[in-house]
Design a protein around this motif. Sequence first.
Motif, PDB file in Angstrom:
ATOM      1  N   ALA A  52       0.855  -1.092   0.109  1.00 36.53           N
ATOM      2  CA  ALA A  52      -0.051  -0.069   0.029  1.00 36.53           C
ATOM      3  C   ALA A  52       0.876   1.277  -0.114  1.00 36.53           C
ATOM      4  O   ALA A  52       1.965   1.356   0.582  1.00 36.53           O
ATOM      5  CB  ALA A  52      -1.022   0.177   1.124  1.00 36.53           C
ATOM      6  N   VAL A  53       0.374   2.322  -0.793  1.00 40.56           N
ATOM      7  CA  VAL A  53       0.855   3.649  -0.670  1.00 40.56           C
ATOM      8  C   VAL A  53      -0.053   4.757  -0.108  1.00 40.56           C
ATOM      9  O   VAL A  53      -1.071   4.803  -0.636  1.00 40.56           O
ATOM     10  CB  VAL A  53       1.775   4.049  -2.084  1.00 40.56           C
ATOM     11  CG1 VAL A  53       2.425   5.234  -1.836  1.00 40.56           C
ATOM     12  CG2 VAL A  53       2.534   2.758  -2.446  1.00 40.56           C
ATOM     13  N   LEU A  54       0.282   5.359   0.680  1.00 37.71           N
ATOM     14  CA  LEU A  54      -0.654   6.390   1.403  1.00 37.71           C
ATOM     15  C   LEU A  54       0.062   7.493   1.206  1.00 37.71           C
ATOM     16  O   LEU A  54       1.354   7.713   1.954  1.00 37.71           O
ATOM     17  CB  LEU A  54      -0.974   5.947   2.757  1.00 37.71           C
ATOM     18  CG  LEU A  54      -1.924   4.892   2.772  1.00 37.71           C
ATOM     19  CD1 LEU A  54      -1.129   3.533   3.332  1.00 37.71           C
ATOM     20  CD2 LEU A  54      -3.184   5.029   3.863  1.00 37.71           C
ATOM     21  N   MET A  55      -0.652   8.709   0.811  1.00 28.27           N
ATOM     22  CA  MET A  55       0.243  10.129   0.598  1.00 28.27           C
ATOM     23  C   MET A  55      -0.742  11.072   1.191  1.00 28.27           C
ATOM     24  O   MET A  55      -2.023  10.797   1.321  1.00 28.27           O
ATOM     25  CB  MET A  55       0.246  10.336  -0.843  1.00 28.27           C
ATOM     26  CG  MET A  55       0.996   9.389  -1.767  1.00 28.27           C
ATOM     27  SD  MET A  55       0.909   9.882  -3.362  1.00 28.27           S
ATOM     28  CE  MET A  55       1.745   8.591  -4.240  1.00 28.27           C
ATOM     29  N   GLY A  56      -0.066  12.534   1.689  1.00 27.75           N
ATOM     30  CA  GLY A  56      -1.005  13.443   2.171  1.00 27.75           C
ATOM     31  C   GLY A  56      -0.911  13.203   3.668  1.00 27.75           C
ATOM     32  O   GLY A  56      -0.117  12.682   4.306  1.00 27.75           O
ATOM     33  N   ASP A  57      -2.541  13.603   3.970  1.00 25.60           N
ATOM     34  CA  ASP A  57      -2.465  13.740   5.327  1.00 25.60           C
ATOM     35  C   ASP A  57      -3.099  12.433   6.039  1.00 25.60           C
ATOM     36  O   ASP A  57      -4.184  12.270   6.381  1.00 25.60           O
ATOM     37  CB  ASP A  57      -3.733  15.033   5.786  1.00 25.60           C
ATOM     38  CG  ASP A  57      -3.335  16.239   5.407  1.00 25.60           C
ATOM     39  OD1 ASP A  57      -1.799  16.483   5.574  1.00 25.60           O
ATOM     40  OD2 ASP A  57      -4.067  17.299   4.880  1.00 25.60           O
TER      41      ASP A  57
END
Lengths: 194, 616
Positions: A52-57
């Motif tokens: 998984a890749v999570l970006m931002g807040d």
Amino acid sequence: MKAKRLVFIGVGGQGNLLASRLLGEAALSRDIPTVVSEIHGMAQRGGIVESAVLMGDVTSPIVSNGEADVFIGFEPLETLRGLTKCNAHTTVITNTHPLPPFTVAIGQGAYPQVEESLNLIRQKVDRLIALDGNQIAEAVGNPLALNMVMLGALIGSDTIPIQAEDMKDVISSSTKKAFLESNLEAFDKGMQSV
Amino acid sequence: MHKLLTDTPGERMLLLGNEAIARGALEAGVAFTTCYPGTPSSEIPEQFFRISQETDLYFEYSTNEKVALEVGAGAAVSGLRVMVTMKHVGLNVAADPLMTLAYTGIKGGMVIVNADDPSLFSSQNEQDNRYYARLSGLPMLEPTNTQEMKDMTARAFDLSEELGLPVLLRTTTRLAHVRGPVRLGELKPIQKAAHFDKNPFHWVTVPAVSRNLHKLLLERYERAKAVSEKDPYNETMGNGKWGVVANGVAFDYASDAVADLGLKDQVSILKLGMSHPLPEQICIQFLQGKEKVLVVEELEPINENELKALAHEKGMAVTIEGKGTGGFSRLYEYDPGMVRKAVAQYFGVDYSPPEMVDTSDSPQLPGRPPNLCAGCPHRATYYAVKQVYGQDAIYPTDIGCYTLGMLPPLSMADFVICMGSSVSSGCGFSRATDQKVVSFIGDSTFFHSGITGLVNAVHNNHKFTLVILDNGTTAMTGHQIHPGVDTTPMGVDRTRISIENLVRGLGVQDVHVVKPFKLKKTVEAVEAARDFDGVSVIISEEMCPLFAKATQQFKKSKPFYVNHEKCKNHRDCINQLACPAMYLDGEQVEIDKNLCIGCSVCAQVCPENAIVPVKA
């Protein structure tokens, strides 16, 4: 930046862990907060590999069921199985080339028809991008470049704030010379197929 | 140069959690590192293994976790900075030295990395090793992200020296295998040698000495408590009449949930970064004036119970809940959606989670369990043993890739509880029942904890066969070396120990060494072992093909194909071996020439001799 949650699902050996890592590098190079998670170990002996890749807040490193903004499936059966990560607003990008599990070969279950699977997925999510990534990788002379094709399709889908140039810079700095040209070509072809 | 030796403080790198821990150790000047590999800890020693080839860092793959901790103890009481890494069940093996090393303490900073595995991604249980901090009296640090994994590791060395105690650093699978940005600090030089100052009335734990050492441990514990009260990682965020207490990766889920639900002004969060000893004053301050508090912790209700006890002792009226609320259970890992829902529910906030797509109309999907690789020698060994015993024998097995032999069609695993249990439980099965017993153990696991069981088997006149699956590497955890490996291809100088000599030296009278790809001879050896009245050992030698390829030792053979003129479609090949290189094309078995490594086992199984090498 509002959180973006991406899930990559593939089968051991397809290179989705590398794809998610490179995406994380590209996000970092754009100063976008990012966190990548991987499953190592037992799961890699021919089983399902999820990252998984999570970006931002967002600081949580994983994506719960129903919460993927973008879902990238490297194998059509696994895309269908992994659909629980999606909701009605999800963009699904899937490879259409089947890699039947050995359970099918020994008669424990049947492999679902790819076209039917795609139709099923299309009805449930916001957008489905389907491409034969293996064929594209073969065509550029690098059968192992499926992950580059899929990254290309992801950038081409315009769902995340990462530009093709950022992604290519990261690919260039982390690929062996012998494969660089074919990797970049695979990436471009993936992008164009969206 | 190894990327973790990059000496540019301030630079940001995307690091795996386990890499961040290794970097933190290097920034603390770690000089001495030991381990036994185990998911999800294995990538830490992998870094040390390579870095030790470029620097003065000492690194070894020890034979097991107990040995690793004791080797580390020798270095730490002499004054070097030491890191020892293991998975959670490894700490069970190392529990014996741990408990008394807590008494003696150390001189050079010692950090023991313990990786828990909630949800059992690659383990036989999901025990919560925060209990080991309580059991041993040692401090425990719990990072929540990659930056903290580096920073807390470096701090753990200072803390260890300040207190004179080993420090436990606990991660979980989700943290160990997360990649995130890490801002690098300065690397410290590596101290090359130390000197041990003799003092038997401190270091020799006879009862008279240990009575005093226990007192010393309690004094040090009190000092650790004072440190915990000031620890920057025990951090209170925000203020409000409601509270959340969280540790590890659950802290990320909880703080995201509070932000996502717009509760930042109502809910304050206490992060327990140094979770043992519990910072009681910080907790009391946090609880004061709160209406209700939710404890978000994976696995056991440890923080929850400690907070409840504290609130009770101080006569506080605050409601504290954890397990049993909003789906929080002692089972498995948490996830962000679950924690968001629980937080919303507990504090009475309206929240509707994103609706998961309805998959009720999906067709029945075939499973994709992990499988032994194409050309895996374990498959051949299992097949040979099965030819002799069928399903009649009891097959105790052990921890490694070969545990996958439990799946059909091989179905060659009946019992496993821990490393080494195949051998010793085999003793019990053979004595307690009339059934035949064939135990399976891998080479690395045999060195780890199979040897003592085999001594027991010989000494107590047990009757069973032990098959040692010797594939020349510790395959499951990523191809680490072990005492039976020829390490020259890896460019390191280690002495190789022959499993055959060892087994004979232990007094085993009936020993067979076989090449499993030669099926007929392997079957003959299994029959001879079956007919022997006592303990038999079969050493099945064939290198793991993945490892052979990775170390340029792979001898390429021609792949095989099915000659359809001869094939009568018995399907013994696919039905009995289930090699992933085989597939059905319509009704015909085919072999994927890209996956086939030419082991020839299927060709030996085919009754029609229809499987033949591809012509050049």
